[in-house]
Design a protein around this motif. Structure first.
Motif, PDB file in Angstrom:
ATOM      1  N   PHE A 157       0.854  -1.184   0.000  1.00  0.00           N
ATOM      2  CA  PHE A 157       0.000   0.000   0.000  1.00  0.00           C
ATOM      3  C   PHE A 157       0.891   1.235   0.000  1.00  0.00           C
ATOM      4  O   PHE A 157       1.719   1.414   0.897  1.00  0.00           O
ATOM      5  CB  PHE A 157      -0.913  -0.010   1.221  1.00  0.00           C
ATOM      6  CG  PHE A 157      -1.787  -1.235   1.304  1.00  0.00           C
ATOM      7  CD1 PHE A 157      -2.937  -1.330   0.538  1.00  0.00           C
ATOM      8  CD2 PHE A 157      -1.450  -2.307   2.123  1.00  0.00           C
ATOM      9  CE1 PHE A 157      -3.748  -2.462   0.597  1.00  0.00           C
ATOM     10  CE2 PHE A 157      -2.239  -3.435   2.195  1.00  0.00           C
ATOM     11  CZ  PHE A 157      -3.398  -3.517   1.425  1.00  0.00           C
ATOM     12  N   VAL A 158       0.726   2.082  -1.006  1.00  0.00           N
ATOM     13  CA  VAL A 158       1.550   3.278  -1.130  1.00  0.00           C
ATOM     14  C   VAL A 158       0.657   4.512  -1.034  1.00  0.00           C
ATOM     15  O   VAL A 158      -0.558   4.422  -0.959  1.00  0.00           O
ATOM     16  CB  VAL A 158       2.342   3.279  -2.455  1.00  0.00           C
ATOM     17  CG1 VAL A 158       3.231   2.052  -2.542  1.00  0.00           C
ATOM     18  CG2 VAL A 158       1.393   3.314  -3.661  1.00  0.00           C
ATOM     19  N   GLY A 159       1.291   5.672  -1.039  1.00  0.00           N
ATOM     20  CA  GLY A 159       0.538   6.922  -0.946  1.00  0.00           C
ATOM     21  C   GLY A 159       0.955   7.757   0.243  1.00  0.00           C
ATOM     22  O   GLY A 159       0.776   8.968   0.247  1.00  0.00           O
ATOM     23  N   ALA A 160       1.501   7.107   1.270  1.00  0.00           N
ATOM     24  CA  ALA A 160       2.046   7.823   2.420  1.00  0.00           C
ATOM     25  C   ALA A 160       3.554   7.913   2.254  1.00  0.00           C
ATOM     26  O   ALA A 160       4.132   7.446   1.274  1.00  0.00           O
ATOM     27  CB  ALA A 160       1.673   7.117   3.716  1.00  0.00           C
ATOM     28  N   GLU A 161       4.216   8.509   3.219  1.00  0.00           N
ATOM     29  CA  GLU A 161       5.659   8.722   3.133  1.00  0.00           C
ATOM     30  C   GLU A 161       6.432   7.419   3.019  1.00  0.00           C
ATOM     31  O   GLU A 161       7.401   7.304   2.250  1.00  0.00           O
ATOM     32  CB  GLU A 161       6.142   9.510   4.360  1.00  0.00           C
ATOM     33  CG  GLU A 161       7.592   9.921   4.297  1.00  0.00           C
ATOM     34  CD  GLU A 161       7.979  10.840   5.439  1.00  0.00           C
ATOM     35  OE1 GLU A 161       9.155  10.821   5.828  1.00  0.00           O
ATOM     36  OE2 GLU A 161       7.100  11.565   5.950  1.00  0.00           O
ATOM     37  N   ARG A 205      -7.595  -1.569  -0.551  1.00  0.00           N
ATOM     38  CA  ARG A 205      -7.954  -0.519  -1.501  1.00  0.00           C
ATOM     39  C   ARG A 205      -7.787  -1.103  -2.896  1.00  0.00           C
ATOM     40  O   ARG A 205      -6.933  -1.977  -3.127  1.00  0.00           O
ATOM     41  CB  ARG A 205      -7.114   0.731  -1.308  1.00  0.00           C
ATOM     42  CG  ARG A 205      -5.637   0.590  -1.589  1.00  0.00           C
ATOM     43  CD  ARG A 205      -4.897   1.870  -1.226  1.00  0.00           C
ATOM     44  NE  ARG A 205      -5.470   3.038  -1.876  1.00  0.00           N
ATOM     45  CZ  ARG A 205      -5.405   4.281  -1.370  1.00  0.00           C
ATOM     46  NH1 ARG A 205      -4.793   4.497  -0.216  1.00  0.00           N
ATOM     47  NH2 ARG A 205      -5.941   5.303  -2.011  1.00  0.00           N
ATOM     48  N   TYR A 206      -8.591  -0.627  -3.835  1.00  0.00           N
ATOM     49  CA  TYR A 206      -8.567  -1.178  -5.187  1.00  0.00           C
ATOM     50  C   TYR A 206      -8.411  -0.040  -6.178  1.00  0.00           C
ATOM     51  O   TYR A 206      -9.325   0.308  -6.922  1.00  0.00           O
ATOM     52  CB  TYR A 206      -9.839  -1.985  -5.441  1.00  0.00           C
ATOM     53  CG  TYR A 206      -9.763  -2.890  -6.651  1.00  0.00           C
ATOM     54  CD1 TYR A 206      -8.725  -3.818  -6.786  1.00  0.00           C
ATOM     55  CD2 TYR A 206     -10.731  -2.836  -7.641  1.00  0.00           C
ATOM     56  CE1 TYR A 206      -8.660  -4.660  -7.882  1.00  0.00           C
ATOM     57  CE2 TYR A 206     -10.669  -3.667  -8.745  1.00  0.00           C
ATOM     58  CZ  TYR A 206      -9.630  -4.572  -8.862  1.00  0.00           C
ATOM     59  OH  TYR A 206      -9.563  -5.403  -9.967  1.00  0.00           O
ATOM     60  N   ASP A 207      -7.232   0.566  -6.113  1.00  0.00           N
ATOM     61  CA  ASP A 207      -6.895   1.642  -7.034  1.00  0.00           C
ATOM     62  C   ASP A 207      -5.402   1.572  -7.302  1.00  0.00           C
ATOM     63  O   ASP A 207      -4.752   0.563  -6.993  1.00  0.00           O
ATOM     64  CB  ASP A 207      -7.314   3.015  -6.468  1.00  0.00           C
ATOM     65  CG  ASP A 207      -6.639   3.337  -5.131  1.00  0.00           C
ATOM     66  OD1 ASP A 207      -5.715   2.590  -4.720  1.00  0.00           O
ATOM     67  OD2 ASP A 207      -7.027   4.337  -4.501  1.00  0.00           O
ATOM     68  N   GLY A 208      -4.838   2.612  -7.874  1.00  0.00           N
ATOM     69  CA  GLY A 208      -3.433   2.594  -8.232  1.00  0.00           C
ATOM     70  C   GLY A 208      -2.478   2.702  -7.070  1.00  0.00           C
ATOM     71  O   GLY A 208      -1.256   2.738  -7.279  1.00  0.00           O
ATOM     72  N   LEU A 209      -2.992   2.762  -5.832  1.00  0.00           N
ATOM     73  CA  LEU A 209      -2.127   2.842  -4.654  1.00  0.00           C
ATOM     74  C   LEU A 209      -2.092   1.540  -3.865  1.00  0.00           C
ATOM     75  O   LEU A 209      -1.512   1.481  -2.787  1.00  0.00           O
ATOM     76  CB  LEU A 209      -2.579   3.992  -3.750  1.00  0.00           C
ATOM     77  CG  LEU A 209      -2.554   5.382  -4.400  1.00  0.00           C
ATOM     78  CD1 LEU A 209      -3.014   6.447  -3.407  1.00  0.00           C
ATOM     79  CD2 LEU A 209      -1.177   5.717  -4.941  1.00  0.00           C
TER      80      LEU A 209
END
Length: 255
Positions: A149-153, A174-178
């Motif tokens: 899971f990405v999107g945070a630091e 989550r089911y998106d690009g992150l």
């Protein structure tokens, strides 16, 4: 289809006597509470302060309050779908941080002219279906470091279902690009997504209605809408120093 009776089924009088005890009991049992009677953002923050500590978020103000509405100043992109009028896929909040918030609180300032129903799936019920009918799928979805899971630091390696030190189960999705998944997980995702679709509950929030959900148990989303829709969200981490703290945890128990 949205069902207004579902709102009533989970309703708790959050302003009445013994409100904290009623909320704690409902969250421990069902993981979801609906409420009304909150008439302002200030009252919403007061309610949240009784639940725990507000979690700072990228899109929140200093008090931890996030306004969720269509934003013309923002280019649609990964992680910003909530600020459009599009369908918002089922997910858990804070999937990209190591310690997600315990609770998600959403309150309606202005409902959409059409659409915009809140969507929910009970992760505990989903886990039990998988355990009974698709045990190998559940094993794959519970494999450590099978999701990124990405999107945070700092990226978070984990799994869709994980077990805590106390034996509780926590869902993170989550089911998106992150959200990225290993090949074995991708091979069983169609089964998981089909179960999500078949398990979804839906109801609209009317003006000054809201919900509190246990973030390690319930996945949530939203249908597409037309018109102006304005919601306010607060992410809350349970605090053992207050009355609800010992009763509300991230995740759910099985058995």
């Amino acid at each position: 289809m949205a069902d207004n009776t579902l709102f009533a089924a989970f309703h708790v009088d959050v302003a009445g006597p013994y409100a904290e005890e009623r909320i704690a009991r409902a969250l421990a049992q069902d993981g979801l509470v609906t409420f009304d009677g909150i008439q302002s953002r200030g009252e919403l923050l007061q309610l949240c302060s009784r639940l725990g500590t507000s979690v700072k978020h990228r899109d929140a103000d200093e008090a931890g309050l996030t306004r969720i509405a269509k934003r013309s100043d923002m280019q649609p992109g990964e992680g910003y779908q909530a600020f459009t009028a599009s369908h918002l896929t089922l997910h858990t909040d804070g999937s990209s941080i190591s310690e997600p918030p315990t609770l998600v609180v959403l309150w309606c300032e202005r409902p959409a002219a059409e659409g915009g129903a809140s969507l929910f799936v009970d992760g505990k019920q989903l886990y039990q279906v998988l355990a009974n009918e698709y045990p190998q799928v559940l094993e794959t979805l519970s494999t450590p470091k099978s999701a990124l899971f990405v999107g945070a630091e700092t990226p978070v390696y984990g799994s869709i279902f994980s077990r805590g030190a106390d034996g509780s189960i926590c869902v993170r999705f989550r089911y998106d690009g992150l959200g990225y998944y290993t090949a074995p997980v991708c091979s069983v995702l169609p089964i998981f997504l089909d179960l999500l679709d078949r398990s979804t509950l839906a109801f609209p929030l009317q003006k000054q209605q809201g919900y509190i959900l246990q973030n390690g148990r319930w996945l949530h989303g939203r249908t597409a809408f037309r018109g102006e829709r304005e919601m306010y969200r607060v992410l809350v981490r349970s605090d053992p120093a207050i009355s609800l703290g010992p009763c509300v945890h991230l995740g759910f128990q099985i058995g």
